[in-house]
Scaffold this active site. Sequence first.
Site, short mmCIF file in Angstrom:
data_model
loop_
_atom_site.label_atom_id
_atom_site.label_comp_id
_atom_site.label_asym_id
_atom_site.label_seq_id
_atom_site.Cartn_x
_atom_site.Cartn_y
_atom_site.Cartn_z
N THR A 55 -6.97 -8.29 4.89
CA THR A 55 -7.21 -6.49 4.07
C THR A 55 -6.25 -6.16 4.54
O THR A 55 -5.66 -5.08 4.24
CB THR A 55 -8.72 -6.61 4.51
OG1 THR A 55 -9.76 -6.75 4.47
CG2 THR A 55 -8.87 -5.18 4.05
N CYS A 56 -6.12 -6.10 5.80
CA CYS A 56 -4.94 -5.07 6.70
C CYS A 56 -3.49 -5.15 6.06
O CYS A 56 -2.83 -4.34 6.23
CB CYS A 56 -4.76 -5.16 7.96
SG CYS A 56 -6.20 -5.25 9.53
N SER A 57 -2.90 -6.38 5.46
CA SER A 57 -1.84 -6.96 5.56
C SER A 57 -1.31 -7.12 3.95
O SER A 57 -0.52 -6.21 3.34
CB SER A 57 -1.57 -8.47 5.96
OG SER A 57 -1.22 -8.46 7.12
#
Length: 182
Positions: A55-57
Amino acid sequence: MKPGVALPNVTFRTRVRDDSIDGPNPFRWQDVTTDDLFKGKRVILFSLPGAFTPTCSTYQLPGFEKNAEAFREQGIDAIYCLSVNDSFVMNQWAKAQDLQNVSVIPDGSGEFTRRVGMLVAKDNLGFGMRSWRYAAIINDGEVEAWFEEPGICDNHDEDPYGESSPENVLDYLKSKKEQAAA
């Protein structure tokens, strides 16, 4: 954290490129304080569980990077991404993401994250202690607005994402600007 609260005074251990150093790893340690990053500026700070995670990337970091100009139009001077990862990891992640507009902050020991009340155990994922996902607008070192994902707890079964999204933060800034103009 609540609006009006000052950020804790923390020193981050970063690695910066130094062309005076020969060899394949021309970087040196440089301490950066909370004041260095936030004093006299209006910035977005967002934090996430870990560099290189899905999700972060895929969504959060790229969304802030892509919307940087729109954030500047709303009076934002800088955008910072913080994670409980060391400087080596954060620098490589920034390189892999080809960041031009978002600066990364390594909180390797989790000191800042702990002091803002966002340090959680993620042992269920093999991560250890990490940051709960949040975003904030910081004005001259003080919280102006706080966007925290619901359900903060250790070893959460899910990874909520929405409150701290770049789209949500941008909507807030636009709404605040419209209210000020009215």
